[in-house]
Design a protein around this motif. Structure first.
Motif, PDB file in Angstrom:
ATOM      1  N   CYS A   4      38.950  41.208  36.785  1.00 62.08           N
ATOM      2  CA  CYS A   4      38.277  42.495  36.998  1.00 62.08           C
ATOM      3  C   CYS A   4      38.738  43.521  35.954  1.00 62.08           C
ATOM      4  O   CYS A   4      39.917  43.826  35.828  1.00 62.08           O
ATOM      5  CB  CYS A   4      38.573  42.993  38.409  1.00 62.08           C
ATOM      6  SG  CYS A   4      37.978  44.664  38.690  1.00 62.08           S
ATOM      7  N   PHE A   6      38.302  46.753  35.861  1.00 61.79           N
ATOM      8  CA  PHE A   6      38.892  47.984  36.394  1.00 61.79           C
ATOM      9  C   PHE A   6      40.306  47.723  36.922  1.00 61.79           C
ATOM     10  O   PHE A   6      41.165  48.608  36.828  1.00 61.79           O
ATOM     11  CB  PHE A   6      37.993  48.621  37.450  1.00 61.79           C
ATOM     12  CG  PHE A   6      36.754  49.287  36.879  1.00 61.79           C
ATOM     13  CD1 PHE A   6      36.556  49.382  35.500  1.00 61.79           C
ATOM     14  CD2 PHE A   6      35.787  49.841  37.708  1.00 61.79           C
ATOM     15  CE1 PHE A   6      35.425  49.988  34.964  1.00 61.79           C
ATOM     16  CE2 PHE A   6      34.654  50.452  37.186  1.00 61.79           C
ATOM     17  CZ  PHE A   6      34.469  50.529  35.817  1.00 61.79           C
ATOM     18  N   CYS A   7      40.571  46.534  37.459  1.00 59.29           N
ATOM     19  CA  CYS A   7      41.958  46.200  37.830  1.00 59.29           C
ATOM     20  C   CYS A   7      42.839  46.212  36.580  1.00 59.29           C
ATOM     21  O   CYS A   7      43.985  46.670  36.621  1.00 59.29           O
ATOM     22  CB  CYS A   7      42.031  44.840  38.522  1.00 59.29           C
ATOM     23  SG  CYS A   7      41.554  44.891  40.261  1.00 59.29           S
ATOM     24  N   HIS A  46      41.619  46.617  44.794  1.00 55.57           N
ATOM     25  CA  HIS A  46      40.375  45.954  44.421  1.00 55.57           C
ATOM     26  C   HIS A  46      39.520  45.610  45.637  1.00 55.57           C
ATOM     27  O   HIS A  46      39.943  44.878  46.507  1.00 55.57           O
ATOM     28  CB  HIS A  46      40.649  44.660  43.647  1.00 55.57           C
ATOM     29  CG  HIS A  46      39.373  43.937  43.288  1.00 55.57           C
ATOM     30  ND1 HIS A  46      38.740  44.111  42.089  1.00 55.57           N
ATOM     31  CD2 HIS A  46      38.592  43.105  44.008  1.00 55.57           C
ATOM     32  CE1 HIS A  46      37.628  43.394  42.079  1.00 55.57           C
ATOM     33  NE2 HIS A  46      37.513  42.772  43.239  1.00 55.57           N
ATOM     34  N   HIS A  97      34.087  46.244  41.196  1.00 55.09           N
ATOM     35  CA  HIS A  97      35.271  46.912  41.749  1.00 55.09           C
ATOM     36  C   HIS A  97      34.745  48.291  42.110  1.00 55.09           C
ATOM     37  O   HIS A  97      34.264  49.018  41.225  1.00 55.09           O
ATOM     38  CB  HIS A  97      36.372  46.958  40.683  1.00 55.09           C
ATOM     39  CG  HIS A  97      37.625  47.672  41.078  1.00 55.09           C
ATOM     40  ND1 HIS A  97      38.886  47.140  40.841  1.00 55.09           N
ATOM     41  CD2 HIS A  97      37.838  48.885  41.667  1.00 55.09           C
ATOM     42  CE1 HIS A  97      39.813  47.988  41.277  1.00 55.09           C
ATOM     43  NE2 HIS A  97      39.191  49.065  41.777  1.00 55.09           N
TER      44      HIS A  97
HETATM   45 ZN    ZN Z   1      39.275  45.211  40.470  1.00 50.03          ZN
END
Ligand code: ZN
Ligand code: AMP
Length: 112
Positions: A4, A6-7, A46, A97
């Motif tokens: 991910c 954004f993670c 998440h 996310h």
């Molecule tokens: Zn994420």
């Protein structure tokens, strides 16, 4: 492995233009802005969809909205802004996310 994006931004593995961070959310500039001000607010935890929200996450999202309201002056949004949460294919969600688009800095057209 968590792929991910954004993670990875939350973890600092991918750079971002951060404008606010605390222990549970991060706000950074969208890389492809569609308004003069276009920020993304992401919970650090998440999850992708509102359908995954339980009581704890509902509290987190409530605090997140409260925080955006409190930050509006600092973010240059005193003349108004729009929050958008794209969910799934029909909305064109590309990052899975959960994130809140914060749009402002100019008068925003209303439409689909
Ligand atoms: Zn994420
Ligand atoms: P959505 O279509 O609602 O899933 O929105 C995803 C948003 O993430 C888009 O507006 C992208 O421009 C933005 N985005 C994707 N990658 C990055 C990145 N590395 N840094 C900042 N914004 C990004």
């Amino acid at each position: 492995m968590n792929d991910c994006i954004f993670c990875k931004i939350v973890a600092g593995e991918i750079p971002s233009a951060k404008v606010y961070e605390d222990d549970e959310i991060l706000i950074f500039k969208d890389i492809a802005p569609i308004a003069k001000i276009h920020l993304l607010c992401v919970p650090k935890e998440h999850f992708a969809y509102l359908s995954e929200v339980d009581a704890e996450r509902a509290d987190l999202l409530g605090r997140t909205l409260e925080k955006i309201g409190k930050l509006q002056q600092k973010l240059g949004l005193n003349d108004g802004y729009r929050l958008v949460v794209n969910q799934g294919e029909n909305a064109g969600q590309t990052v899975h996310h959960l994130h809140i688009h914060i749009l402002g800095g100019e008068s925003l057209p209303w439409g689909k």
